[in-house]
Design a protein around this motif. Structure first.
Motif, PDB file in Angstrom:
ATOM      1  N   TRP A   1       0.817  -1.217   0.000  1.00 21.32           N
ATOM      2  CA  TRP A   1       0.000   0.000   0.000  1.00 21.32           C
ATOM      3  C   TRP A   1       0.850   1.266   0.000  1.00 21.32           C
ATOM      4  O   TRP A   1       0.380   2.351  -0.310  1.00 21.32           O
ATOM      5  N   LEU A   2       2.126   1.131   0.344  1.00 20.02           N
ATOM      6  CA  LEU A   2       2.993   2.315   0.346  1.00 20.02           C
ATOM      7  C   LEU A   2       3.655   2.552  -1.005  1.00 20.02           C
ATOM      8  O   LEU A   2       4.414   3.500  -1.163  1.00 20.02           O
ATOM      9  N   TYR A   3       3.361   1.688  -1.986  1.00 21.01           N
ATOM     10  CA  TYR A   3       4.030   1.825  -3.282  1.00 21.01           C
ATOM     11  C   TYR A   3       3.899   3.226  -3.872  1.00 21.01           C
ATOM     12  O   TYR A   3       4.897   3.812  -4.318  1.00 21.01           O
ATOM     13  N   PRO A   4       2.684   3.839  -3.877  1.00 20.43           N
ATOM     14  CA  PRO A   4       2.596   5.192  -4.456  1.00 20.43           C
ATOM     15  C   PRO A   4       3.501   6.191  -3.744  1.00 20.43           C
ATOM     16  O   PRO A   4       4.132   7.032  -4.390  1.00 20.43           O
ATOM     17  N   VAL A   5       3.582   6.062  -2.408  1.00 17.82           N
ATOM     18  CA  VAL A   5       4.436   6.983  -1.653  1.00 17.82           C
ATOM     19  C   VAL A   5       5.892   6.804  -2.067  1.00 17.82           C
ATOM     20  O   VAL A   5       6.612   7.772  -2.363  1.00 17.82           O
ATOM     21  N   VAL A   6       6.322   5.539  -2.102  1.00 14.72           N
ATOM     22  CA  VAL A   6       7.703   5.248  -2.480  1.00 14.72           C
ATOM     23  C   VAL A   6       7.985   5.803  -3.867  1.00 14.72           C
ATOM     24  O   VAL A   6       8.991   6.493  -4.106  1.00 14.72           O
ATOM     25  N   LEU A   7       7.083   5.516  -4.771  1.00 14.12           N
ATOM     26  CA  LEU A   7       7.298   5.918  -6.163  1.00 14.12           C
ATOM     27  C   LEU A   7       7.425   7.434  -6.257  1.00 14.12           C
ATOM     28  O   LEU A   7       8.355   7.961  -6.877  1.00 14.12           O
ATOM     29  N   ILE A   8       6.481   8.132  -5.625  1.00 17.62           N
ATOM     30  CA  ILE A   8       6.505   9.597  -5.745  1.00 17.62           C
ATOM     31  C   ILE A   8       7.776  10.159  -5.121  1.00 17.62           C
ATOM     32  O   ILE A   8       8.444  11.024  -5.700  1.00 17.62           O
TER      33      ILE A   8
END
Lengths: 124, 939
Positions: free
Chosen positions: B204-211
Motif C-alpha cells: 500500500w505504500l508503493y505510491p508513496v515510495v514511487l513519488i
C-alpha cells in the motif's frame, strides 16, 4: 542524616540557581560558586555517608568510597580555575562594555539590544 | 576488489592536482588525468566479460545495523555510465587545462571534478540503495562547489545555493523513498529490490515510495517543475557545465529510473507520472531553448528538453522505449558535451556568450564551426548522426502508445512539436553564431581567433563520435547497449535493429516534418521573439531568493521567540526545560525513599547544616551588597570543608579549605574593580519566576539525592581500588593513588585544563584598562598605607613555615592525606600572602618566575614521567615504586608517580599564581594615590 544532607544540597542548589538568574555578573559568579559547592557535595555523597573511615589503608576497619573523593578533588581545583576565568571575563566585559550586565548593558525595563545581522546586498 | 579501485582512483587522484599545481598547468592536468585514466583502463578490462552479461560484485559491511553495506556491482548499465563518466571526464580535464585562466586555481577545479567523478561512479556502481543515496548527495555537494567555483560572483553563489537546495531537497525525498522501499523489501540490496517488483507494487505504500523516489530523480534530472536550477547552474565554469550539467550528473536522475526500472515500472502510476513529466519537460525545454540569447542558456534548456525526452521514454514502460532511452543518454552526452565545449571556446575567444552580439565566426574559427555544426546537427536529429537514430526510435515509440485511447495521438504530435523547436534552436546555435553577417567590432575580444589545438581536440573527439555512432551504430554501440539493456530488462530483450534506413515510414516523416518545420520556424524568428518577449515571465531566481528570505525570516522569528539575546532568559529556559525533563523521567520512581534506612542525625551535623543553610540564604539575601554576600559565601565554603572532614574525606577537606582561601582572595580582588552594589532591577514578576525555578531545581536535586542515598549501590569499583592501592600503586592514601596512578591520565587532563585557564586569564587581562576606585562605596579614602608593617613582617615569618608545611603535605601525600594538588595550593597561598603584604614589585624582584611558563613546565614534567614508562615497554603513565627510609620523616616511598605529582604541584602553583598575580598587577598599574588622572567610579 541522609535527609539532612539532601536538604543542605537542595538549599545550596536553590540559592545558586537563583543567583545564576541575576542580571549582573558578580552575583552570577557567586551563584556558580554556590552551585559548585552543591555539585561537589552531591558527587561526594554518591559514595554514601561514612564517618571515621577515611580511605587511607590501615587507618580503620572499613573505608569510605575513594572514587567520588578523587573526582571531587580535581573538580574543586578546576572549579576554582573556572571561577577565576569567569571573573576575569566579567572584568573584561566591564571594561569593554562599560557595565557589568550579563547581556552587555540594558537599562532597567529596557529590552536587551539584540545584534541583528543585516542582510547583505546580494542576498536580496 | 578492483571494482573498488574504479571509484577510489579518482578519489585518491583528487589531491594530486592540488600538489602539482605549482609545477605548471601541463603537469597539473596530467596528474589530474592519472586517476581517471587508470580507472578507465580497469573498467575496459571488465568490458569483454560485461558484454557477455557477466556481473561483478563487491560486498563489504559498513553499518550492518542500518542495512547500509559498502556493496558495489558492475553490470552493463553501470559500465555504460562509467565509460561515459570517465571518457568525457578525461576530455573535460584536457579542455579545462586551456579554458581556466591562470588567475583561477586549476588544481581546485581538477580536485572537485575528480571528487565528483568518484561520487558519480559511486552512484552507478552501488549495489546498496542507501550507499547509492550517499553518493547521490555527494554529487549534489560537488555540483554546489563547482557552480560556486567563482565564488566572488553573485550569480555563481546564488546558482550554487539554488542547485543545492533543489537537488538536496530531492535527495532527502529519495532517502525517504529508499528507506520505505528498504522496509517493504526487507533489504537495501539492489538485487533483492529488483527481484521484488510484485511485492513492492502490491504494497500500500508503493505510491508513496514511487513519488518520493521520482521527486529525487526529477530534481536531479531537472524535470518540470524542478528544472529551474539547471539554467542558473550555468554560472559554473564551462568544463563543469559540460561535464556535470549536461553529460553526467543530470543523468543521475534518469540513471535511477533505469536502475529501479525492474522494481518500480509497469504500473499505471509510473506510466502517467513519468511520461507526462517527461512530456511537459520535453516541450517546455525545447520551446524555451529557442528564445535564450545566452549560448549556455540555450544549451541548458535544450538539456532540460532532452532529459524530458529520456524520462518520457522510461515512462512508456516498453522494452524498446527503454533501449531507446539508454541509447539517447549516450547520444545526448556526446553531442551536448561537445556543444558546451564549443560554447566555452566561443566565450573564451570573444569574451561573450550573447548570441545577439556574436555573428559570422565561421571565418575566424573554421574548425570549431565545423565540429559545432556536426554536434548541433546531431542534436537536431539530422540523418547520419547519432541523435537521428535515437530520435527515430523515440518517434516510433510515441506512435505505439494507446493508453489514452483516441487521444493517444497527442504523444506523436507533441513529440514532433518539440522536434521542430529542437531543430530551430540547433539551427540558431549554428546560424546565429557562425554565420548571419559579420562579427561586431565591439566584441570584448576582437578579432576572435581559433582556439588552441588541444582545446578543440576534446570537442572534436566528441563530434566525431556523434558521426561514428550515427553511421556505424551496430559496430560501435550495439554491444554496449545490449549489455546495458540486459542489466535493466533481464533476459527477454526484444529484437531490435539500429539502422539508419528503415524505409519510408511514419517516424521518418516526423523527422522530416521536424527538420522542415524547424528551419521554417527559425526564419520566422523575429515575430516569435517579439511574441516571447511580450509574455509575462517571472525570474525564478528572484522568486526562489524571496522564498528563501521568507524562510530565513520565519526561522529568525522562531529563534527570537526562544532566544532574544538575554542570557537570563536563556538560562531560565534551560533550567526550566531541564527541570521538566527530570520530572518526567523520575515521576515513575514513585517512592522517594528506598529500602536502606536513614542513619541517625547527630548534633554537630545539624549545626554544620544550619550554618551552611543560613550562610547560603544570607549570600542570596545580601547579594545587592556584594561584599557582604562574599563574606557569607566564604562561610559556606569553610563549612563545606568541615563536612568533608565529617564524612571521611580529609583530602577533600584540605583541598576545599585551600581553594576557598584562594577563591575568596580572587573574588575580593575582582570586586575592587566592579561596582560594590548590585542595583535593584528585577521586576517582582521575574523575581518570583526565578524563585520558582530555583526552588524547583533545589527540591528536585534534594529529592534525587535522598532517593539515591537510600538505595543500595555497587561498591565493587571502590573495593578494587582499596584492595589494589598498596600492591598496585604503592600508597596507602587511596584517593591520592587514584589521582596520580590509577587515573593518572585523567589528572593529567585536569592539570592541563588548569594551565589553560591560567593562560586564558593571563591573555584576557592583557591590555585591560579599568577605572580604579579611589574610595570605597561610603566615600572613604582607601588607606594610604597599602602594606602595614606588622602584617608584612608576620607574613614573611610565616613564609618558610608555610613552604615547609607544603613540602610535608606533598611528601606524605601518597600514604596520608595530602599530595600535589593540596601542596601546590598551600604554596600558592603562601606566595599570595607575600603579594598581598609586600606588593607585586617586592615579590617579583625576589622571585623572578614566569608563572605561565611554570604551569607549562609542570605539564611537561607530567608528560615526560608518563612517557618514561614507554622506555620500559609499559603503557603511558605506568608507575613503579620503591620504599626509602629517611631519618626524621620516616618511611617514604619513591614512586615514579611522585614525579608525576611534582608535575601536578608545579602546574597548580603556576596556574594559581598566574591568575592572582595578574589580577593583582592590574590593581597596581594605576596607583590611585599618585595618578592624578584617574576618575572615581560612579556606582
Amino acid at each position: 542524616m541522609e535527609a539532612l544532607v539532601a536538604v543542605v544540597i537542595a538549599v545550596l542548589v536553590s540559592c545558586g540557581v537563583y543567583l545564576l538568574l541575576r542580571a549582573r555578573t558578580f552575583p552570577v559568579i557567586l551563584g556558580l560558586t554556590l552551585l559548585s559547592y552543591a555539585v561537589n557535595l552531591f558527587i561526594f555523597v554518591m559514595g554514601r555517608l561514612r564517618a571515621g573511615a577515611p580511605a587511607v589503608i590501615g587507618s580503620s576497619e572499613t573505608y569510605a568510597d575513594p572514587i567520588p573523593q578523587a573526582l571531587v578533588l580535581t573538580a574543586i581545583v578546576i572549579g576554582f580555575a573556572m571561577t577565576a576565568f569567569l571573573l576575569v571575563l566579567s572584568l573584561r566585559a566591564r571594561a569593554e562594555l562599560g557595565n557589568d550586565h550579563v547581556d552587555g548593558g540594558a537599562a532597567i525595563g529596557e529590552k536587551p539590544a539584540k545584534p541583528v545581522r543585516p542582510l547583505e546586498e546580494d542576498e536580496v | 576488489m578492483e571494482i573498488l579501485l574504479i571509484i577510489a582512483l579518482p578519489l585518491l587522484g583528487a589531491g594530486l592536482p592540488l600538489l602539482t599545481e605549482r609545477f605548471g598547468r601541463n603537469i597539473c592536468a596530467i596528474s589530474a588525468a592519472l586517476g581517471p585514466a587508470l580507472s578507465l583502463i580497469l573498467i575496459l578490462q571488465y568490458t569483454p566479460a560485461l558484454l557477455q552479461h557477466q556481473m561483478f560484485f563487491l560486498h563489504q559491511p559498513w553499518v550492518p545495523q542500518l542495512g547500509l553495506d559498502f556493496s558495489l556491482r558492475l553490470d552493463g548499465l553501470g559500465m555504460i555510465f562509467a565509460l561515459m563518466i570517465l571518457v568525457i571526464g578525461l576530455l573535460v580535464i584536457l579542455y579545462a587545462r586551456y579554458y581556466i585562466s591562470s588567475e583561477d586555481s586549476l588544481g581546485r577545479l581538477y580536485a572537485l571534478l575528480q571528487l565528483f567523478m568518484m561520487a558519480m561512479l559511486g552512484i552507478v556502481l552501488s549495489d546498496n540503495l542507501l550507499l547509492l543515496v550517499v553518493f547521490w548527495e555527494l554529487t549534489s555537494l560537488m555540483s554546489f562547489l563547482l557552480i560556486g567555483y567563482w565564488s566572488h560572483r553573485t550569480e555563481a553563489r546564488k546558482g550554487a545555493r539554488m542547485a543545492l537546495a533543489i537537488t538536496g531537497a530531492g535527495g532527502l525525498c529519495l532517502l525517504a523513498g529508499a528507506l520505505i522501499l528498504g522496509q517493504i523489501v526487507g533489504s537495501y540490496n539492489l538485487d533483492m529490490i529488483l527481484n521484488s517488483a510484485a511485492l513492492i507494487q502490491a504494497h500500500w505504500l508503493y505510491p508513496v515510495v514511487l513519488i518520493l523516489i521520482l521527486i529525487g530523480a526529477f530534481t536531479k534530472s531537472a524535470q518540470f517543475p524542478f528544472y529551474f536550477w539547471l539554467p542558473h547552474a550555468m554560472a559554473a565554469p564551462t568544463p563543469a557545465s559540460a561535464y556535470l550539467h549536461s553529460a553526467t550528473m543530470v543523468k543521475a536522475g534518469v540513471f535511477l529510473l533505469a536502475r529501479l526500472y525492474p522494481a518500480l515500472s509497469g504500473s499505471d502510476l509510473w506510466f502517467y507520472l513519468v511520461t507526462f513529466t517527461g512530456l511537459a519537460t520535453l516541450v517546455f525545454g525545447a520551446y524555451n531553448a529557442l528564445f535564450k540569447h545566452d549560448l549556455k542558456g540555450l544549451l541548458a534548456y535544450s538539456t532540460i528538453s532532452h532529459l524530458g525526452l529520456i524520462t518520457m521514454l522510461f515512462g512508456f514502460s516498453s522494452d524498446l522505449a527503454t533501449i531507446a532511452a539508454l541509447f539517447h543518454i549516450v547520444n545526448h552526452a556526446t553531442f551536448k558535451a561537445s556543444l558546451f565545449m564549443a560554447a566555452g571556446i566561443i566565450d573564451h575567444e570573444t569574451g561573450t556568450r550573447d548570441m545577439r552580439k556574436i555573428f559570422g565566426l565561421a571565418r575566424f574559427m573554421p574548425v570549431t564551426a565545423t565540429v559545432a555544426m556536426v554536434s548541433a546537427s546531431a542534436m537536431a536529429g539530422v540523418p547520419l548522426l547519432n541523435g537521428f537514430l535515437s530520435k527515430e526510435m523515440f518517434f516510433s515509440e510515441t506512435l505505439k502508445l494507446d493508453q489514452l485511447g483516441n487521444f493517444s495521438y497527442i504523444f506523436p504530435l507533441l513529440a514532433t512539436f518539440a522536434g521542430i523547436f529542437a531543430v530551430a534552436y540547433s539551427y540558431r546555435f549554428i546560424h546565429d553564431v557562425f554565420f548571419n553577417g559579420e562579427p561586431n567590432k565591439d566584441l570584448p575580444i576582437y578579432p576572435p581567433h581559433e582556439a588552441p589545438l588541444y582545446m578543440i581536440l576534446p570537442m572534436a573527439v566528441l563530434g566525431l563520435l556523434c558521426l561514428a555512432l550515427g553511421t556505424m551504430p551496430n559496430l560501435l554501440v550495439s554491444p554496449l547497449l545490449h549489455a546495458a539493456a540486459y542489466a535493466v530488462l533481464g533476459t527477454d530483450i526484444p529484437r531490435y535493429h539500429l539502422a539508419i534506413w528503415h524505409g519510408f515510414n511514419l517516424p521518418l516523416l516526423m523527422s522530416f516534418v521536424a527538420l522542415g518545420g524547424g528551419l521554417l520556424l527559425y526564419y520566422q524568428r523575429k515575430g516569435l521573439f517579439a511574441f516571447y518577449e511580450r509574455g509575462y515571465r517571472v525570474d525564478q531566481k528572484v522568486v526562489f531568493e524571496k522564498r528563501i528570505q521568507r524562510l530565513v525570516r520565519l526561522a529568525q522569528r522562531c529563534t527570537d521567540a526562544v532566544e532574544n539575546g538575554s542570557l537570563q532568559r536563556s538560562v531560565a529556559v534551560i533550567i526550566g526545560a531541564t527541570l521538566v525533563m527530570a520530572a518526567v523521567e523520575f515521576w515513575p520512581l514513585g517512592n522517594i525513599l528506598g529500602e536502606i534506612p536513614l542513619t541517625p542525625i547527630d548534633g554537630i551535623s545539624v549545626i554544620m547544616a544550619a550554618i551552611i543553610i543560613v550562610a547560603a540564604v544570607v549570600t542570596v539575601a545580601s547579594h545587592h551588597n556584594r561584599y557582604a554576600a562574599l563574606l557569607a559565601l566564604s562561610a559556606v565554603g569553610l563549612v563545606v570543608a568541615l563536612a568533608f572532614v565529617r564524612f571521611s574525606a580529609p583530602d577533600l577537606a584540605l583541598t576545599q579549605i585551600s581553594v576557598e582561601v584562594i577563591t575568596i582572595i580572587l573574588l575580593m580582588l575582582a570586586l575592587y574593580f566592579l561596582p560594590q552594589l548590585t542595583p535593584y532591577e528585577s521586576s517582582w514578576r521575574r523575581a518570583i519566576r526565578d524563585m520558582v525555578l530555583a526552588g524547583g531545581t533545589g527540591i528536585a536535586v534534594g529529592l534525587f539525592t535522598l532517593a539515591i542515598l537510600t538505595r543500595p549501590y555497587d561498591t565493587s569499583l571502590a573495593d578494587f581500588f582499596i584492595a589494589n592501592s598498596v600492591s598496585g600503586g604503592g600508597g596507602t592514601n587511596v584517593v591520592n593513588v587514584i589521582l596520580v596512578d590509577f587515573r593518572g591520565f585523567d589528572t593529567f587532563g585536569e592539570i592541563t585544563v588548569l594551565a589553560i585557564a591560567g593562560l586564558g586569564v593571563f591573555l584576557m587581562l592583557q591590555g585591560l584598562e579599568l577605572p580604579v576606585p579611589r574610595t570605597d562605596r561610603h566615600g572613604r579614602q582607601w588607606t594610604r598605607d597599602p602594606y602595614p608593617i606588622i602584617i608584612t613582617v608576620l607574613s614573611r615569618m610565616f613564609f618558610p613555615l608555610a613552604l615547609m608545611v607544603s613540602v610535608f603535605i606533598f611528601l606524605r601525600g601518597h600514604n596520608q592525606p595530602g599530595g600535589g594538588f593540596i601542596a601546590g595550593l598551600i604554596t600558592a597561598i603562601a606566595l599570595i600572602l607575600q603579594y598581598i603584604c609586600s606588593g607585586t614589585e617586592w615579590v617579583r624582584q625576589r622571585l623572578p618566575v614566569d608563572y605561565g611558563r611554570m604551569s607549562v613546565v609542570g605539564i611537561l614534567v607530567a608528560v615526560f614521567t608518563g612517557m618514561g614508562s614507554w622506555l620500559f615497554g609499559h603503557p603511558f603513565l605506568t608507575t613503579t615504586f620503591t620504599h626509602l627510609h629517611l631519618p626524621l620523616i620516616g618511611d617514604i616511598e619513591l614512586a615514579s608517580a611522585m614525579i608525576f605529582d611534582i608535575g601536578v604541584y608545579v602546574t597548580v602553583v603556576g596556574a594559581a599564581l598566574l591568575m592572582l598575580s595578574q589580577l593583582g598587577n592590574l590593581a597596581q598599574t594605576i596607583d590611585p594615590h599618585t595618578d592624578p588622572d584617574f576618575t572615581a567610579e560612579s556606582t
